[in-house]
Design a protein around this motif. Structure first.
Motif, PDB file in Angstrom:
ATOM      1  N   GLU B 151      -9.597  54.485  13.298  1.00 46.13           N
ATOM      2  CA  GLU B 151      -8.259  53.073  12.831  1.00 46.13           C
ATOM      3  C   GLU B 151      -6.939  54.344  13.297  1.00 46.13           C
ATOM      4  O   GLU B 151      -6.108  53.359  13.939  1.00 46.13           O
ATOM      5  N   SER B 152      -7.416  55.497  13.329  1.00 45.30           N
ATOM      6  CA  SER B 152      -6.079  56.276  14.132  1.00 45.30           C
ATOM      7  C   SER B 152      -5.983  56.132  15.385  1.00 45.30           C
ATOM      8  O   SER B 152      -4.812  56.090  15.514  1.00 45.30           O
ATOM      9  N   HIS B 153      -6.163  55.538  16.146  1.00 47.30           N
ATOM     10  CA  HIS B 153      -6.139  54.537  17.562  1.00 47.30           C
ATOM     11  C   HIS B 153      -6.209  53.308  18.387  1.00 47.30           C
ATOM     12  O   HIS B 153      -5.714  52.878  18.892  1.00 47.30           O
ATOM     13  N   VAL B 154      -6.634  52.267  16.978  1.00 48.89           N
ATOM     14  CA  VAL B 154      -6.511  51.272  17.238  1.00 48.89           C
ATOM     15  C   VAL B 154      -6.296  50.204  16.106  1.00 48.89           C
ATOM     16  O   VAL B 154      -6.294  50.998  14.990  1.00 48.89           O
ATOM     17  N   THR B 155      -5.500  49.087  15.852  1.00 53.37           N
ATOM     18  CA  THR B 155      -5.310  48.782  15.531  1.00 53.37           C
ATOM     19  C   THR B 155      -6.154  47.649  14.716  1.00 53.37           C
ATOM     20  O   THR B 155      -6.378  46.080  14.850  1.00 53.37           O
ATOM     21  N   TYR B 156      -7.032  47.600  13.039  1.00 51.16           N
ATOM     22  CA  TYR B 156      -6.991  46.492  13.374  1.00 51.16           C
ATOM     23  C   TYR B 156      -7.135  45.181  12.498  1.00 51.16           C
ATOM     24  O   TYR B 156      -5.776  45.557  12.244  1.00 51.16           O
TER      25      TYR B 156
END
Lengths: 180, 362
Positions: B151-156
């Motif tokens: 989640e620190s790399h993509v937006t859920y």
């Protein structure tokens, strides 16, 4: 409860079929449910999605089958503005087209989710860390407000004031988060 | 390749390690379903959109994993043979559906295969943590940490009221399925399980055979998992499941003790007969093999037979599946051919052991 078909295995699937206000209950094990697959709507090979479609395909206000009234027809015409999925397609294959479908079909979703999740329709679990700072604060504030009210009800005004100050702090942090 | 080498390559490294309560609980699995904002869900998407999602995830995650979760291996599904895909299914690292019709999908694995992630399955990401024995909290901790890193790399795709938004409404909310694989031969033999299961399902838990949805129980192995994902926190779900599993463990142990007390000779006879069949068959179907392996494992747990490794049931239940048999044989096999190979593999495997009569647990 034993499966009513084979009377040997455990029934793990419990159906209530309502046709013209006539209710039929079925209790089947997964093996027999598979064999009886074609009796369930839209399915030759039985799967959880077929079962779900059957569950979703009931109008909660009348308890009757789909395509039943003009009102239901109109609701079926609902469409997701993002992925263009129609509500009726969601009902047929029990899967959303994209995350915006949740918003597009929101008026119809709560009863469906309640049916699938034992009466629940609101998330109380994990919040994503990066996206959810504001949400986390909001949850904490709500829970502190309940706590403050409990203190007030018990006339514990000193404790209530402490909680009120904590709420103020969190409100400020939330406003800061929103301003970013 | 020698049999030892084949087994050592075939079995997931984590399976060789002991785990808590592993006389009854074979493994624990935590699965999280996650989707990314602004990408259509895989079930309704085009090849191009699926490819775009895969590229997006790969670019963001493939370079930075090392310090957080160790080195990850990316296996695009279109680069794998049918047998290789089936092996992944038989190791519970992908779903059968995914192996059959994955479009632009991949499986991501860490070194010891405790972590796996499917990209573009029913949801964009299916994160899975597997551990030996009964380790619900530890499994969730690993999955939670992995989830935070992703989640620190993509937006859920996340909604305040509905939680993690998933393709199917049965997964929305936490997106979490926590499962415990249990070996319950004594509860099955004494027909207590029939009475317990309705109560388990009333608590919102589901009991299935070892291959998940729609599969029958083999070798007295049962997978118990949470049904609901909305309206309860991850911790609550895990606590409820833990409570039921602990009760089942206790009942199974008590029943084993009772059986041993009153029927030791009959039990020892059954165990040694099962060993006899496994060690001497020339043809064996998987159901029969599963049942005898279950009895043999019970015999090992109750010290009625000695000199056989305790995890033989876990190991052989994996190895006697169709794709593994074909890998071992290095050729495609018919059903009859598989029955013959299965018998051979089990016989050869048991020859590696130094079997002795046991005294029985007292």
């Amino acid at each position: 409860m034993q499966c009513q078909e084979c009377n040997q295995r455990q029934a793990t699937l419990h159906f209530t079929k309502i046709v013209n206000a006539e209710k039929t209950e079925m209790h089947l094990c997964e093996v027999c449910a598979k064999e009886k697959g074609d009796e369930f709507p839209g399915s030759n090979s039985y799967s959880i999605h077929d079962l779900l479609s059957g569950l979703l395909n009931v109008d909660p206000s009348t308890g009757s089958g789909a395509g039943y009234s003009q009102k239901v027809q109109n609701e079926y015409a609902l469409q997701c503005p993002k992925c263009r999925m129609h509500y009726k397609d969601f009902i047929n294959n029990s899967r959303f087209g994209c995350s915006y479908c949740y918003q597009a079909f929101s008026a119809k979703l709560d009863p469906i989710l309640k049916r699938v999740h034992g009466g629940n329709h609101t998330h109380t679990g994990k919040i994503p860390k990066r996206q959810g700072g504001r949400l986390k604060l909001q949850r904490e504030i709500s829970s502190l407000k309940t706590k403050m009210q409990e203190h007030i009800d018990r006339e514990e005004f000193e404790y209530a004031a402490e909680v009120r100050d904590k709420i103020r702090e969190l409100q400020e942090a939330k406003e800061k988060e929103e301003g970013q | 390749m020698s049999l030892e080498q084949f087994i050592s390559n075939a079995i997931s490294p984590w399976m060789k390690n002991p785990g808590p309560d592993d006389d009854i609980v074979m493994s624990t699995r935590i699965r999280l379903a996650r989707n990314l904002e602004d990408f259509p869900f895989p079930s309704s998407t085009s090849q191009d959109a699926a490819r775009a999602l895969y590229k997006h995830v790969y670019e963001r995650l493939s370079q930075t994993s090392k310090e957080m979760v160790g080195k990850l291996i990316w296996l695009p599904m279109d680069g794998l043979s049918t047998i290789e895909k089936t092996v992944l299914v038989e190791k519970h690292l992908t779903s059968p559906q995914f192996a059959k019709e994955s479009k632009q999908g991949a499986v991501v694995l860490n070194n010891d295969e405790t972590i796996s992630m499917m990209v573009n399955e029913e949801d964009h990401l299916r994160i899975q943590c597997l551990s030996p024995g009964f380790q619900l909290s530890e499994g969730y901790k690993s999955a939670d940490k992995l989830d935070d890193w992703i989640e620190s790399h993509v937006t859920y795709a996340f909604d305040e009221k509905k939680g993690y938004l998933t393709s199917c409404p049965t997964n929305v909310g936490t997106g979490m399925r926590a499962s415990v694989m249990m070996h319950l031969p004594a509860l099955v033999t004494t027909q207590q399980l029939n009475r317990i299961l309705p109560a388990v399902s009333q608590l919102g838990l589901v009991v299935r055979g070892i291959y998940g949805e729609g599969s029958e129980a083999r070798g007295n192995l049962f997978q118990i998992s949470n049904q609901m994902t909305l309206g309860k926190s991850e911790e609550d779900i895990i606590e409820e499941l833990r409570g039921v599993v602990l009760q089942l463990i206790e009942r199974e142990r008590n029943t084993r003790r009772e059986l041993l007390k009153h029927n030791q000779l009959q039990l020892a006879d059954q165990v040694h007969r099962s060993y006899g069949i496994l060690a001497n068959s020339r043809i064996i179907e998987s159901k029969e093999a599963g049942n005898h392996l279950s009895t043999l494992r019970l015999g090992i747990d109750l010290d009625l037979i000695r000199g056989i490794e305790g995890n033989i049931l876990n190991e052989l239940m994996v190895l006697i599946q169709p794709a593994f048999l074909q890998q071992f044989a290095e050729q495609e096999l018919t059903a009859d051919g598989r029955d013959e190979r299965r018998a051979t593999l089990i016989r050869e495997r048991l020859k590696l052991e130094n079997i002795q009569d046991g005294g029985g647990e007292t």
